[in-house]
Design a protein around this motif. Structure first.
Motif, PDB file in Angstrom:
ATOM      1  N   THR A 120      82.348 -32.647 -39.449  1.00 11.40           N
ATOM      2  CA  THR A 120      81.736 -33.963 -39.247  1.00 11.40           C
ATOM      3  C   THR A 120      82.520 -35.075 -39.952  1.00 11.40           C
ATOM      4  O   THR A 120      82.353 -36.244 -39.623  1.00 11.40           O
ATOM      5  CB  THR A 120      80.275 -33.976 -39.755  1.00 11.40           C
ATOM      6  N   GLN A 121      83.367 -34.681 -40.914  1.00 15.40           N
ATOM      7  CA  GLN A 121      84.190 -35.696 -41.585  1.00 15.40           C
ATOM      8  C   GLN A 121      85.124 -36.403 -40.614  1.00 15.40           C
ATOM      9  O   GLN A 121      85.497 -37.549 -40.827  1.00 15.40           O
ATOM     10  CB  GLN A 121      85.038 -35.033 -42.660  1.00 15.40           C
ATOM     11  N   SER A 122      85.505 -35.683 -39.577  1.00 10.40           N
ATOM     12  CA  SER A 122      86.466 -36.273 -38.631  1.00 10.40           C
ATOM     13  C   SER A 122      85.751 -37.017 -37.508  1.00 10.40           C
ATOM     14  O   SER A 122      86.385 -37.539 -36.600  1.00 10.40           O
ATOM     15  CB  SER A 122      87.340 -35.162 -38.034  1.00 10.40           C
ATOM     16  N   PHE A 123      84.407 -37.090 -37.571  1.00 15.31           N
ATOM     17  CA  PHE A 123      83.658 -37.713 -36.480  1.00 15.31           C
ATOM     18  C   PHE A 123      83.822 -39.229 -36.485  1.00 15.31           C
ATOM     19  O   PHE A 123      83.820 -39.867 -37.545  1.00 15.31           O
ATOM     20  CB  PHE A 123      82.152 -37.386 -36.596  1.00 15.31           C
ATOM     21  N   THR A 124      83.912 -39.803 -35.306  1.00 15.44           N
ATOM     22  CA  THR A 124      83.831 -41.256 -35.171  1.00 15.44           C
ATOM     23  C   THR A 124      82.356 -41.643 -35.317  1.00 15.44           C
ATOM     24  O   THR A 124      81.477 -40.777 -35.287  1.00 15.44           O
ATOM     25  CB  THR A 124      84.308 -41.697 -33.772  1.00 15.44           C
ATOM     26  N   GLU A 125      82.103 -42.948 -35.429  1.00 17.54           N
ATOM     27  CA  GLU A 125      80.709 -43.417 -35.526  1.00 17.54           C
ATOM     28  C   GLU A 125      79.888 -42.935 -34.326  1.00 17.54           C
ATOM     29  O   GLU A 125      78.741 -42.508 -34.470  1.00 17.54           O
ATOM     30  CB  GLU A 125      80.660 -44.951 -35.594  1.00 17.54           C
ATOM     31  N   ASP A 126      80.497 -42.987 -33.140  1.00 12.69           N
ATOM     32  CA  ASP A 126      79.794 -42.545 -31.929  1.00 12.69           C
ATOM     33  C   ASP A 126      79.457 -41.062 -31.996  1.00 12.69           C
ATOM     34  O   ASP A 126      78.358 -40.645 -31.628  1.00 12.69           O
ATOM     35  CB  ASP A 126      80.653 -42.799 -30.677  1.00 12.69           C
ATOM     36  N   GLU A 127      80.404 -40.267 -32.474  1.00 13.13           N
ATOM     37  CA  GLU A 127      80.163 -38.821 -32.580  1.00 13.13           C
ATOM     38  C   GLU A 127      79.072 -38.531 -33.609  1.00 13.13           C
ATOM     39  O   GLU A 127      78.254 -37.633 -33.424  1.00 13.13           O
ATOM     40  CB  GLU A 127      81.461 -38.090 -32.949  1.00 13.13           C
ATOM     41  N   LEU A 128      79.083 -39.315 -34.687  1.00 12.20           N
ATOM     42  CA  LEU A 128      78.036 -39.147 -35.708  1.00 12.20           C
ATOM     43  C   LEU A 128      76.656 -39.469 -35.130  1.00 12.20           C
ATOM     44  O   LEU A 128      75.684 -38.755 -35.376  1.00 12.20           O
ATOM     45  CB  LEU A 128      78.291 -40.082 -36.885  1.00 12.20           C
ATOM     46  N   THR A 129      76.596 -40.539 -34.368  1.00 11.90           N
ATOM     47  CA  THR A 129      75.324 -40.929 -33.746  1.00 11.90           C
ATOM     48  C   THR A 129      74.846 -39.816 -32.820  1.00 11.90           C
ATOM     49  O   THR A 129      73.680 -39.418 -32.856  1.00 11.90           O
ATOM     50  CB  THR A 129      75.504 -42.242 -32.949  1.00 11.90           C
TER      51      THR A 129
END
Ligand SMILES: Nc1ncnc2c1ncn2[C@@H]1O[C@H](COP(=O)(O)OP(=O)(O)OP(=O)(O)O)[C@@H](O)[C@H]1O
Length: 248
Positions: free
Chosen positions: A70-79
């Motif tokens: 999850t550290q490599s997630f973009t804001e969209d991926e986090l959402t």
């Protein structure tokens, strides 16, 4: 890592200033598992749960969701990840100015772009599932705490989550309402929902959990099947905790 891990945590740490709240936490949640996290007050249970969906940002270590860091997630991926992890809070967090039905429809319409009719139908079915089909048009304040928490569970389910995170879901309830909420949670577990539950309800942990994780001082000191953990705790701190809560 095991290929079937839904969530995997490696060497997770969380500090607030100098206060090390989570230390070297490792753990794997597999699909369909129910994990109950128990331990003394202030041991870091809620912080751990909030790190899983990154409501809290870990200071170090990794949280993997479906094999992706999850550290490599973009804001969209986090959402997107947060949408797939439903969360149920101690204090329900329903919108007081919306009816029960509106509370349930909000995210599916806004986030999943469902039509009002489709979201409404889904919401009603979920309300029936938690035994509140009659309460669609009332406001949360007119419900008991136990009913509000069941609405909150239905609201989390309305997003078709992959996993549900429960943060002490019965701690704010009057004792007579605890059972109705635990019954809904038990049903979900039996239907195969993946759940991570921070709880002080040892009966629920014993009966429903696949694994119980014992936390103290920011460490997960012991993980085991409930019967083993409650009947034969290995760690001295676990023994002490369990004898205090069960022994009297
Ligand atoms: N946002 C924050 N800022 C600073 N310190 C925090 C924050 N959140 C939690 N803490 C600290 O982290 C520690 C662990 O708190 P946490 O709520 O995770 O424990 P807990 O095991 O869930 O406790 P309880 O069972 O009482 O809810 C406590 O010392 C708390 O004061």
């Amino acid at each position: 890592m095991p290929s079937n891990a839904l969530i995997e945590v490696n060497k997770l740490e969380k500090k607030y200033g100098d206060n090390e709240v989570l230390k070297e936490i490792d753990g794997v949640v597999e699909p369909g598992q129910v994990i109950c996290v128990i331990g003394p007050s202030g041991s870091g249970k809620s912080t751990f749960l909030r790190c899983l969906n990154l409501l809290e940002q870990p200071t170090a270590g990794h949280v993997m969701f479906e094999g992706k860091d999850t550290q490599s997630f973009t804001e969209d991926e986090l959402t997107t990840m947060r949408e797939r992890m439903g969360m149920v809070f101690q204090n329900f967090n329903l919108f007081p100015n919306m009816t029960v039905l509106e509370n349930l429809k909000l995210a599916p319409i806004r986030v999943k772009h469902m039509s009002d009719a489709e979201a409404g139908e889904k919401a009603l079915n979920l309300l029936k599932r938690v035994g509140l089909g009659e309460k669609a048009d009332v406001y949360p304040a007119s419900l008991s705490g136990g009913q509000q928490q069941r609405v909150a569970i239905a609201r989390a389910l309305a997003m078709d989550p992959e996993v549900l995170l429960f943060d002490e879901p019965t701690s704010a309830l009057d004792p007579e309402m605890v059972g109705e909420v635990l019954a809904v949670m038990k049903e979900l577990a039996e239907e195969g929902m993946t759940m991570v539950v921070v709880t002080h309800e040892m009966g629920f942990a014993r009966e429903v959990a696949d694994q119980v994780w014992f936390m103290a001082d920011g460490y997960i000191l012991e993980k085991n099947e409930p019967n083993e953990l409650f009947n034969h705790p290995q760690n001295e701190r676990t023994q002490d905790f369990i004898s205090k809560i069960i022994g009297n």
